[in-house]
Design an enzyme around this catalytic site. Structure first.
Site, PDB file in Angstrom:
ATOM      1  CB  CYS A   1       4.930   0.154 -29.512  1.00  0.00           C
ATOM      2  SG  CYS A   1       5.093  -1.332 -28.544  1.00  0.00           S
TER       3      CYS A   1
ATOM      4  CD  GLU B   1       1.061  -0.744 -28.062  1.00  0.00           C
ATOM      5  OE1 GLU B   1       2.226  -0.374 -28.429  1.00  0.00           O
ATOM      6  OE2 GLU B   1       0.439  -1.919 -27.794  1.00  0.00           O
TER       7      GLU B   1
END
Length: 519
Positions: A285, A248
């Protein structure tokens, strides 16, 4: 010579007082020993009941050690006790959730097709398929979630649930927290009747590189920056035997506000946006980093509400001095771009650079016209994630201008649409077209909400097209376990030689599909 690993206080940028270094950076020989020790634990993890005990035991020990772990995490990240208390609860919940996944057994995806000599166009053999663990998994801890995406986090929990031992590369921002959490997991493994080296912890940048290259490492999970993740992804692909790398990396998480939504609830959207992009000092995020708001009165009201709320946001400390420096440089570069205005200028907190002062930064946002992002020679900087409390407002005049900006966006973890009441009730039309556009850009599409906050459920998907992630999988939710498994089929295998999961009579009581029928 051993290289010490120190714990640093981000509020001062100085090493924390104590008895000395937290640990030492792992040498290549120590990385090799760690991976081999973890690999030796693989056979014991075949016991699904032991894996469930490990996961539940780790959750309980994490809660029992909460005071020490939260104190260490706050000292190393400045995220605050309330936020970290919630994160520890989430982490324990994740561990228990995966214990339930292990016991239920659907993740094994058992499929049995009995032989059929009369099958057309050719006779069908006896075929039985299920999933097995890949082997040792390398986990790279995240900076912004010292618990939920680090040593005891979702990558570790899902890998253990799959039956894979784990070697974790600690993040340098919270080494003491990592040591405490690794001790919890190793104690839980022993209590469950498994080897302590079911989980092994390593420190050091080079150790992370050596880890992904080790021949006994079968897969890797990473949460972090695009440059760091891409370097490890490339290393995983360049091995003599390439391995899956589930990274990620980065995400703008675009938000589109329609003209109708702005007309109906501009103030609500503006204040909600301020709360979302400043949450955790903008270090999520899923922070909304690019917001497309309409030109005109509704958009003006939205920006006015955002301005008031953003000015009231408290200054905060970022995770480390390097991130602070990058944020300040990135914010200044964006503010200086042609055509950009900054109603609330992001930057250093008041007197933050004075001698003896803290390391605060203040939230802010910039505004740009959609044409300035889409005309030839337009800067790409505003389409890159800026880690910290900053967002970009793009004012668009019409659907064509909106589409032109969306055409330029990379892959994302999330994409959000704020719709008017009538638009949300339509079956088709422009709102449906917008959602189709956003679906092509992201792994999670939201309507009339904010992306910060990721529920741990079976239906969750925390991933998206590159550079959001390097694969199509999720790192949150029950299906995260699929990353660490591979299918294998047995053909015409004598019953006594079949794994128990694939034998007739279903001795383990697993969910299965037999001859096309779900049991």
């Amino acid at each position: 010579m051993a290289v010490p690993v120190w714990s640093v206080d981000p509020r001062t940028g100085k090493q924390r007082a104590g008895d000395g270094p937290v640990a030492t950076e792992a040498t290549p020989e120590q990385v090799d020993a760690a991976v081999r020790a973890a690999a030796a634990a693989l056979p014991a993890l075949a016991d699904r009941a032991a894996r469930a005990r490990l996961l539940r035991g780790a959750a309980a020990l994490l809660e029992d050690s909460a005071d020490a772990i939260i104190a260490a995490a706050d000292a190393e990240t400045a995220l605050g006790t309330p936020r970290l208390t919630g994160e520890l609860a989430r982490t324990a919940f994740q561990l228990r959730t995966f214990a339930e996944v292990v016991e239920e057994g659907a993740f094994l995806d058992v499929i049995i097709d009995h032989p059929d000599p009369q099958a057309v166009p050719i006779p069908r053999p006896d075929l039985r398929r299920y999933k097995i663990p890949l082997g040792v998994v390398a986990v790279y801890a995240a900076s912004n979630f010292p618990l939920a995406f680090s040593v005891p986090g979702g990558d570790t929990a899902s890998a253990l649930a799959a039956g894979c031992p784990v070697v974790v590369k600690a993040h340098p921002d919270h080494p003491a927290t990592s040591e405490l959490c690794a001790d919890v997991l190793r104690r839980a493994a022993v209590d469950a009747g498994l080897p302590a080296d079911t989980v092994v912890l390593l420190h050091g940048f080079q150790a992370g590189v050596d880890l992904v290259r080790h021949p006994l490492v079968a897969a890797a999970g990473f949460t972090g920056s695009i440059p760091g993740g891409r370097a490890l992804f490339d290393a995983a692909a360049a091995r003599p035997r390439p391995i899956p790398f589930h990274g990620e990396l980065g995400s703008l998480n675009p938000v589109v506000v329609t003209e109708a939504a702005a007309a109906e609830r501009a103030e609500q959207i503006g204040t909600g946006l301020a709360g979302s992009f400043t949450l955790g000092n903008g270090q999520f995020c899923t922070k909304p980093g690019l917001v497309l708001a309409p030109a005109g009165a509704g958009g003006d009201q939205l920006v006015a509400a955002l301005t008031g709320a953003a000015r009231q946001a408290a200054a905060g400390v970022l995770l480390d001095s390097r991130m602070r420096e990058n944020f300040l440089k990135g914010a200044a570069a964006r503010v200086a771009l042609p055509g950009v205005t900054a109603p609330v200028t992001p930057g250093a907190g008041e007197d933050a650079d004075a001698e003896g002062a803290g390391q605060d930064v203040r939230a802010g946002y910039v505004v740009v016209d959609a044409a300035d992002l889409t005309e030839q020679g337009a800067s790409d900087l505003l389409l890159e994630e800026c880690f910290g409390p900053l967002t970009v407002i793009v004012r668009y005049a019409d659907a064509a201008a909106l589409d032109a900006v969306l055409d330029r966006l990379p892959g994302n973890l999330t994409a959000t649409a704020h719709l008017g009441a009538a638009e949300a009730g339509e079956d088709g039309g422009p709102a449906a077209d917008l959602l189709r556009r956003l679906t092509a850009l992201a792994g999670r599409v939201l309507v009339n909400g904010w992306p910060t906050g990721v529920a741990v459920t079976g239906a969750q998907h925390h991933g998206g097209p590159y550079p959001a992630t390097t694969s199509t999988s999720t790192s949150v939710g029950a299906t995260a376990i699929e990353r660490w498994l591979r299918p294998v089929a047995y053909q015409d295998t004598p019953p006594a030689l079949l794994p128990p999961e694939l034998r007739d009579g279903n001795p383990l009581g697993l969910p299965r599909r037999v001859d096309g029928v779900r049991e």
